[in-house]
Design an enzyme around this catalytic site. Structure first.
Site, short mmCIF file in Angstrom:
data_model
loop_
_atom_site.label_atom_id
_atom_site.label_comp_id
_atom_site.label_asym_id
_atom_site.label_seq_id
_atom_site.Cartn_x
_atom_site.Cartn_y
_atom_site.Cartn_z
N LYS A 120 -20.29 -35.34 -31.28
CA LYS A 120 -19.94 -36.70 -31.72
C LYS A 120 -18.61 -37.17 -31.11
CE LYS A 120 -22.30 -36.26 -36.20
NZ LYS A 120 -22.12 -36.45 -37.67
N TYR A 153 -29.68 -43.44 -37.24
CA TYR A 153 -29.33 -43.04 -38.61
C TYR A 153 -30.00 -43.92 -39.66
CZ TYR A 153 -25.81 -39.51 -37.29
OH TYR A 153 -25.17 -38.37 -36.83
N PHE A 162 -21.77 -44.69 -47.05
CA PHE A 162 -20.99 -44.35 -45.86
C PHE A 162 -21.62 -44.85 -44.56
CE2 PHE A 162 -23.68 -40.66 -46.91
CZ PHE A 162 -24.39 -40.49 -45.72
N ARG A 205 -28.27 -25.27 -37.11
CA ARG A 205 -27.67 -25.68 -38.39
C ARG A 205 -26.67 -24.62 -38.87
NH1 ARG A 205 -28.14 -30.91 -40.13
NH2 ARG A 205 -27.48 -30.04 -42.12
N THR A 213 -21.98 -29.87 -43.80
CA THR A 213 -21.61 -31.25 -43.46
C THR A 213 -20.12 -31.51 -43.69
OG1 THR A 213 -23.83 -31.89 -44.17
CG2 THR A 213 -22.24 -33.67 -43.89
N ARG A 240 -18.11 -26.72 -37.31
CA ARG A 240 -17.41 -27.70 -38.17
C ARG A 240 -16.16 -27.10 -38.79
NH1 ARG A 240 -22.91 -30.53 -40.54
NH2 ARG A 240 -22.90 -32.35 -39.16
P1 IDP Z 1 -25.72 -33.52 -41.59
O1 IDP Z 1 -25.08 -34.19 -40.39
O2 IDP Z 1 -25.02 -32.23 -41.94
O3 IDP Z 1 -27.22 -33.34 -41.44
P2 IDP Z 1 -26.25 -35.75 -43.43
O4 IDP Z 1 -26.22 -35.64 -44.92
O5 IDP Z 1 -27.59 -35.93 -42.77
O6 IDP Z 1 -25.48 -34.47 -42.85
O7 IDP Z 1 -25.31 -36.97 -43.04
C1 IDP Z 1 -25.30 -37.50 -41.74
C2 IDP Z 1 -23.87 -37.76 -41.32
O8 IDP Z 1 -23.33 -38.81 -42.12
C3 IDP Z 1 -22.90 -36.59 -41.52
O9 IDP Z 1 -22.91 -35.65 -40.47
C4 IDP Z 1 -21.56 -37.30 -41.63
O10 IDP Z 1 -21.03 -37.60 -40.34
C5 IDP Z 1 -21.94 -38.61 -42.31
N1 IDP Z 1 -21.65 -38.53 -43.75
C6 IDP Z 1 -22.39 -37.89 -44.69
N2 IDP Z 1 -21.83 -38.01 -45.90
C7 IDP Z 1 -20.69 -38.74 -45.72
C8 IDP Z 1 -19.66 -39.21 -46.60
O11 IDP Z 1 -19.68 -38.98 -47.82
N3 IDP Z 1 -18.65 -39.95 -46.02
C9 IDP Z 1 -18.61 -40.22 -44.68
N4 IDP Z 1 -19.57 -39.81 -43.84
C10 IDP Z 1 -20.58 -39.07 -44.34
#
Ligand code: IDP
Length: 140
Positions: A11, A51, A59, A87, A93, A104
């Site tokens: 990213k 997305y 968010f 993963r 996340t 991460r």
């Molecule tokens: P993942 O990337 O680990 O699969 P997802 O829940 O699918 O996680 O969320 C997609 C992306 O959205 C995350 O990687 C992160 O960049 C962003 N994201 C998820 N939750 C939040 C939040 O609470 N605040 C800001 N960004 C978030």
């Protein structure tokens, strides 16, 4: 375990810090092979489309803004159990909850700027690969 393909992104928070090589090395060291790779600067429309599943989440605006703020490296990774393996090496996340040694934990700045994306299931891997790559761009 079967040989799988998964979709991965480095990213903008990571490409801006010149971490493309360091992150790719962690993926390769975990046994994954990069069979397609390109650098893109996502449009708002591309980020919103990619997305779309998150469009009702609070968010979403922040996510699209981050993903369009700089270059992203989109990749297809291949290997045994590639979806789960990716993963695992990515980590949780939220980097505060990510295990030691994961991408991460090592590089992410926050839950929003968490450096990498990886498909979470065979169906999403197939969809996400198709979103960014044509068949001829993938060289196994
Ligand atoms: P993942 O990337 O680990 O699969 P997802 O829940 O699918 O996680 O969320 C997609 C992306 O959205 C995350 O990687 C992160 O960049 C962003 N994201 C998820 N939750 C939040 C939040 O609470 N605040 C800001 N960004 C978030």
């Amino acid at each position: 375990m079967a040989i799988e393909r998964t979709f991965s992104m480095i990213k903008p928070d990571a490409t801006k810090r010149n971490l493309t090589g360091a992150i790719t090395k962690m993926l390769e060291d975990a046994g994954l092979r990069v069979v397609a790779s390109k650098r893109v600067w996502m449009s708002k429309r591309e980020a919103e489309g990619f997305y779309a599943v998150h469009k009702e989440r609070p968010f979403f605006g922040e996510l699209v803004e981050g993903m369009t703020s700089g270059p992203t490296v989109v990749q297809v990774l291949e290997g045994e159990g590639a979806i789960l393996k990716n993963r695992e090496i990515m980590g949780a996340t939220n980097p505060a909850q990510a295990a030691e040694g994961t991408i991460r934990k090592t590089f992410a700045l926050s839950i929003g700027e968490n450096s990498v994306h990886g498909s979470d299931a065979p169906e999403t891997a197939a969809q996400e690969i198709k979103y960014w790559f044509s068949d001829t761009e993938i060289v196994g």
